[in-house]
Structures are given as structure tokens and as C-alpha cells.
Design a protein around this motif. Structure first.
Motif, mmCIF file in Angstrom:
data_model
loop_
_atom_site.group_PDB
_atom_site.id
_atom_site.type_symbol
_atom_site.label_atom_id
_atom_site.label_comp_id
_atom_site.label_asym_id
_atom_site.label_seq_id
_atom_site.Cartn_x
_atom_site.Cartn_y
_atom_site.Cartn_z
ATOM 1 N N VAL B 66 0.883 -1.178 0.000
ATOM 2 C CA VAL B 66 0.000 0.000 0.000
ATOM 3 C C VAL B 66 0.919 1.226 0.000
ATOM 4 O O VAL B 66 1.640 1.468 0.970
ATOM 5 C CB VAL B 66 -0.921 0.010 1.251
ATOM 6 N N GLU B 74 -7.617 4.686 3.942
ATOM 7 C CA GLU B 74 -7.477 3.667 2.899
ATOM 8 C C GLU B 74 -6.705 2.453 3.438
ATOM 9 O O GLU B 74 -7.078 1.293 3.212
ATOM 10 C CB GLU B 74 -6.755 4.242 1.680
ATOM 11 N N ASN B 77 -8.935 0.508 5.673
ATOM 12 C CA ASN B 77 -9.944 -0.233 4.895
ATOM 13 C C ASN B 77 -9.350 -1.515 4.308
ATOM 14 O O ASN B 77 -9.959 -2.578 4.356
ATOM 15 C CB ASN B 77 -10.466 0.627 3.741
ATOM 16 N N LYS B 78 -8.141 -1.363 3.769
ATOM 17 C CA LYS B 78 -7.512 -2.525 3.131
ATOM 18 C C LYS B 78 -7.167 -3.588 4.176
ATOM 19 O O LYS B 78 -7.296 -4.791 3.941
ATOM 20 C CB LYS B 78 -6.262 -2.096 2.354
ATOM 21 N N LYS B 79 -6.722 -3.129 5.346
ATOM 22 C CA LYS B 79 -6.380 -4.067 6.421
ATOM 23 C C LYS B 79 -7.642 -4.792 6.884
ATOM 24 O O LYS B 79 -7.628 -6.019 7.128
ATOM 25 C CB LYS B 79 -5.751 -3.294 7.593
ATOM 26 N N ALA B 81 -10.316 -5.310 5.074
ATOM 27 C CA ALA B 81 -10.724 -6.253 4.022
ATOM 28 C C ALA B 81 -9.875 -7.530 4.105
ATOM 29 O O ALA B 81 -10.366 -8.660 3.917
ATOM 30 C CB ALA B 81 -10.563 -5.601 2.654
ATOM 31 N N LEU B 82 -8.568 -7.345 4.404
ATOM 32 C CA LEU B 82 -7.665 -8.506 4.531
ATOM 33 C C LEU B 82 -8.069 -9.367 5.728
ATOM 34 O O LEU B 82 -8.101 -10.600 5.646
ATOM 35 C CB LEU B 82 -6.214 -8.015 4.674
ATOM 36 N N ILE B 152 -8.549 -6.264 -3.532
ATOM 37 C CA ILE B 152 -8.352 -5.384 -2.373
ATOM 38 C C ILE B 152 -7.234 -4.372 -2.635
ATOM 39 O O ILE B 152 -7.389 -3.173 -2.430
ATOM 40 C CB ILE B 152 -8.023 -6.209 -1.101
ATOM 41 N N PHE B 153 -6.083 -4.877 -3.117
ATOM 42 C CA PHE B 153 -4.889 -4.028 -3.189
ATOM 43 C C PHE B 153 -4.589 -3.484 -4.585
ATOM 44 O O PHE B 153 -3.794 -2.573 -4.735
ATOM 45 C CB PHE B 153 -3.657 -4.811 -2.693
#
Lengths: 227, 301
Positions: B66, B74, B77-79, B81-82, B152-153
Motif C-alpha cells: 500500500v 485507505e 480499509n484494506k487491512k 478487508a484482509l 483489495i490491493f
């Protein structure tokens, strides 16, 4: 009792070792079997031990019908026989005592009985003082006496000696024959296969002569060398 | 066979073992040689396999980056989602480690000779991204995980060594397979050699066997002492081989293996459960079967 009825034994279609043998040996008899080399003497003893099977006819040894007997019963037949060989066939890695005791262990004799009877047999063959020796440390005559002790250890009804004097000197031969006569007097049937006609003449027992697989004479009281 | 004969027959096996010293020594030596060849081959293959497995574990990861790390929302959010992907049923993610850009810079600076090169970078101008090192469980379904991570990424923010992992994994499987078959062939050869040696020891005593039969011994009576002797030979060979194998491994093989590559040697204690047991099984199997088979051949008199 031993009974041969029309017994034929052939190793293959060309080699007939014994041909039409009819013979009865009663309990307690002493019998010499003589004949030249290859006449069929040894084959006859092999049949008695069921080392070889008869090709035809009927053979009964101490109640065992050898012509019909299954293989698994062979050990039980052999326990009723005491066998002595020309080359002694002792266990080289067992002492004199163990060689005699081994025969008794084979029939499942108790240790207490073995401890009592082995010294008796060793005394009989005059080897008490050599009980702990190994066969390799004994003379030929002494080894044969151990073989005799082993042969009678289980009180067999029949003792078969195949050329028992073949590997010993004259004096020892006579001693061994005396021993066999003593064993015979204990009530055992004794069969001696030999080519030593001097012994046969001296001991004057029933003598069967085999030639080319056939019994050519059966005389009581022995035969002379001239015969 | 009578029960009262059993102690005698066992004793006879022991006596025979001592009295036939030369032949039993030969049988034990042959057994030891076979066991050591097999044992050494096994530990070498296992070390190699262990090394490759460790290497493959190290590259059994997918890195997701990231770059817009200033955007805290952001990143969060990505963390999240992971994390959701991790918690999904039948998730292929074993674990993941989050390496912050500060940690990544620190790690790089700690590498030899990098401190000077990276000295101008600090917290304010750190060019490195936030990194998620994701370990996967199953290679077969890893493509599905890749697609989910790309969602996701972003596709260009995902890096993996899947090709390398597959190659290393295939190498490991090949070594295991080849090792297995070589072991099997060696085992068959060892058994044949051992059986022939035992056959020779029995052959040397075939006359004794014949005499036993002449005086009325049953097959079981004749065979039992030979089997007891076979057990003793197998047992003695297994014990000596275990000791020798230990010294051979710790004293010689370990140095040879680690001398060729920077391999962490599997500790000898790891083999305590397998090598002695395998030696014992081989020794007893060879001793018992070879004795029984060899004696049977001479029983027919």
C-alpha cells in the motif's frame, strides 16, 4: 516287527535299487545285511527311515505303514528307531552329554529324566569321563560309542547301524559289535549293514545278502567268507 | 512341539549363536553394513528434503503493498478487508504480517552496507510502502486468493514468488519420490544380501539339520533355535548399527551435509523414533524370515 511285501524302489525308470523285496524281521532279532557296494543295502535302510519312499509294494515298520504314511508322521516313525551311521553324524558344536540329551529333548523328555538317563547311557558306552568333551576331541571309536548312546537314548524298538565299524580299527570294531549284541539282549531289534564279512562270520547272526536289489540269501547263524 | 521344550529351544538358539561365532559375526557385520547404508541414505535425503521444505516455506508468501500510506483511512480499509478474507470460511490465508513503512526502512538500513546509502531517508521522505506479508495454506487454490487480494490491493500491488515456490515444491516432491524408490531398492538389496548370508550360515549346518531329522525332530523343533538365533543376530546388529549411525551422523555426515550448503542439520534426536525402530524391524524381519526360509530348504530328509 518289520515287514517288506513285494517292495520295489526305483530312483528313476532306469535305476531299480530294490526289486521285489519280501522280508520279515521279528522283534528282538539281530540281522546282518551284507552285499557289495551298490547292491541296495543302504537303500533298504533309507526305506526303513523313510528317507526314501517305496515305489510299489507294502512296508510296515513297528506298526507304521510307510507306503501310506504322510510326511508329518515321519518324525514319530524315526523316534521308534535308533540310527547309527558310518560317519557318526554327531553335532560338532554339542558336548557328548548334549548330543545324547538332544535325542531325548526331541521327544519332549523332562529335564529330570534327561539328567538321570544320560549318565546311564554314557556309562553303558563307557564315556562317563568324556561327557563334557566335544566330538572333535574324541577318537573315531569314541565318537561311534556316543552315536550308539544317542541311538538308544529314547529306548527305540529297532536299532539300525549303517556300516558302524567302517571308520574304526579292528579292535574297536569288535568292541562296537559287542555293544550292539548287548543292545540286542536288551530286547531291541538290531539291523547292521556291513561289508565286513569277518564280523559277520564271527558273530553268527541271521544274515541277508543283497545283490542287484534282490535278496539272494537269508541264512540264520551267519555266513562264512566263502559264501 | 511340547511347551517344556521352549526354554531349551531358546537356550539352544543362544548357545548356537555363540558356538557358531564366525558365521554369526559375518551375518551381523553384513546386517550392520546394510543398515548403515540405508540409515545414512535416509538421513541425507531427509536433511535435503527438510532444507528444501524450509526454503519453500520462506517463499510461500504473497506480498501486498500500500503506497498511499498517508491515507490512513485507505490503509485501514484494506487491512479490514484482509482481516475479513482471513476470517472467511475455508480461507487460504495461514497468517499475515504487517510491516509498516518505518519498519521496512529500519530493516533495510540494518542490512549490511545499506545504512550509508539510505541515510538520507527518514520518516518524512520514506519511499517504501506499507507491506502485508501473507502466507497461504494451499498452493492448489492460491490463484483464487491472488484474485481476491488483487481486488483489495490492486493487481500491480501484489508480488509473489509462486513460480519459484512451485519449482522448489516440485523439486522437494521429486527428491522425496526418488529417495523413496532408492530406499526401497536399497532395502530389497539389503534383504537379499542378509538372506544370502543367513542362508550360508544355515547351509554350513545342513548336516546338523539332517541329523536332527534322522533322530525324529519335527520341523518346528529344528527351525525354532535358528529363528531364535536369527532374532539375536537381528537384535545385536540393530543395537550396534543404531550406535554407529548416531556417531556417523553427528560426527561425519552432519559436517559433510552442512559443508556443501548452509543447511541447518536436522538434530539426531529427531531420528530417535524412526532409525532404531527401522533397524530393529529390518534386523528382526531379515533374521527371522531368512532363518525360517533357509532351514525349510534343508528339512526334507
Amino acid at each position: 516287527m518289520i515287514e517288506f511285501k513285494d517292495v520295489v524302489m526305483s530312483y528313476d525308470s532306469d535305476t531299480v535299487a530294490l526289486n521285489g523285496i519280501n522280508l520279515v524281521i521279528n522283534d528282538g532279532e539281530f540281522v546282518f545285511i551284507v552285499g557289495r557296494s551298490g547292491a541296495g543295502k543302504t537303500t533298504l535302510t533309507k526305506l526303513l527311515m523313510r528317507e526314501e519312499r517305496i515305489s510299489s509294494g507294502k512296508l510296515t515298520v513297528d506298526g507304521f505303514k510307510l507306503d501310506k504314511m504322510p510326511k508329518r508322521k515321519v518324525p514319530y516313525l524315526r523316534r521308534s528307531l535308533g540310527v547309527v551311521f558310518q560317519d557318526f553324524r554327531l553335532f560338532p558344536n554339542m558336548t557328548v552329554y548334549e548330543n545324547v540329551a538332544f535325542a531325548m529333548r526331541v521327544v519332549g523328555e523332562k529335564n529330570s529324566v534327561i539328567k538321570k538317563r544320560v549318565p546311564y547311557f554314557l556309562n553303558l558306552v563307557e564315556l562317563t569321563d568324556k561327557a563334557d568333551r566335544f566330538p572333535g576331541e574324541l577318537s573315531g571309536g569314541e565318537q561311534q560309542r556316543v552315536a550308539f548312546a544317542r541311538a538308544i537314548a529314547n529306548n527305540p524298538k529297532i536299532v539300525i547301524a549303517d556300516e558302524p565299524t567302517g571308520n574304526v580299527d579292528r579292535n574297536m570294531s569288535l568292541e562296537l559289535m559287542d555293544l550292539l549284541v548287548r543292545i540286542n539282549k536288551l530286547g531291541k531289534t538290531v539291523i547292521v549293514v556291513t561289508h565286513d564279512m569277518e564280523l559277520v562270520e564271527k558273530f553268527k547272526k541271521r544274515t541277508l545278502t543283497i545283490d542287484d536289489g534282490v535278496i539272494v540269501s537269508d541264512k540264520n547263524g551267519g555266513v562264512s567268507i566263502e559264501d | 512341539m511340547r511347551i517344556r521344550n521352549i526354554p531349551h529351544l531358546i537356550g539352544q538358539g543362544f548357545k548356537s549363536f555363540w558356538r557358531n561365532g564366525a558365521m554369526t559375526t559375518a551375518a551381523i557385520l553384513v546386517l550392520i553394513c546394510c543398515m548403515l547404508v540405508l540409515g545414512s541414505f535416509y538421513v541425507i535425503i531427509d536433511n535435503l528434503d527438510n532444507f528444501i521444505e524450509k526454503q519453500s516455506e520462506e517463499i510461500k508468501t504473497i506480498n501486498a503493498y500500500v503506497y498511499a500510506s498517508d491515507d490512513k483511512e485507505e490503509l485501514a480499509n484494506k487491512k479490514a478487508a484482509l482481516d475479513a478474507l482471513c476470517e472467511k470460511e475455508n480461507s487460504n490465508i495461514a497468517k499475515y504480517v504487517h510491516i509498516t513503512k518505518a519498519e521496512a526502512l529500519e530493516n533495510m538500513k540494518n542490512q549490511e552496507g545499506m545504512e550509508d546509502v539510505l541515510s538520507k531517508f527518514n520518516e518524512d521522505n520514506n519511499p517504501l510502502p506499507e507491506t502485508f506479508c501473507i502466507s497461504f495454506k494451499d498452493f492448489d487454490t492460491v490463484q483464487q486468493l491472488m484474485r481476491e487480494l488483487e481486488e483489495i490491493f490492486g493487481a500491480d500491488k501484489i508480488k509473489s514468488e509462486l513460480g519459484m515456490y512451485e519449482a522448489v515444491n516440485n523439486l522437494s516432491s521429486t527428491i522425496t519420490l526418488v529417495g523413496f524408490w532408492l530406499m526401497a531398492i536399497l532395502l530389497v538389496i539389503a534383504i537379499l544380501i542378509i538372506m544370502n548370508t543367513v542362508k550360508l550360515t544355515v547351509f554350513a549346518r545342513r548336516k546338523d539339520i539332517a541329523v536332527m531329522r534322522y533322530i525324529g525332530a519335527t520341523s518346528a523343533f529344528v527351525t525354532s533355535p535358528f529363528i531364535v538365533e536369527g532374532i539375536i543376530v537381528g537384535l545385536v546388529a540393530a543395537i550396534i548399527s543404531t550406535g554407529l549411525q548416531y556417531y556417523l551422523y553427528t560426527g561425519v555426515l552432519a559436517d559433510i551435509i552442512s559443508g556443501y550448503a548452509a543447511i541447518d542439520i536436522v538434530p539426531a534426536t529427531e531420528y530417535i523414533a524412526i532409525v532404531p525402530v527401522a533397524f530393529l524391524a529390518l534386523g528382526l524381519f531379515a533374521g527371522i524370515i531368512a532363518s525360517a526360509v533357509s532351514v525349510k530348504k534343508h528339512l526334507d530328509v
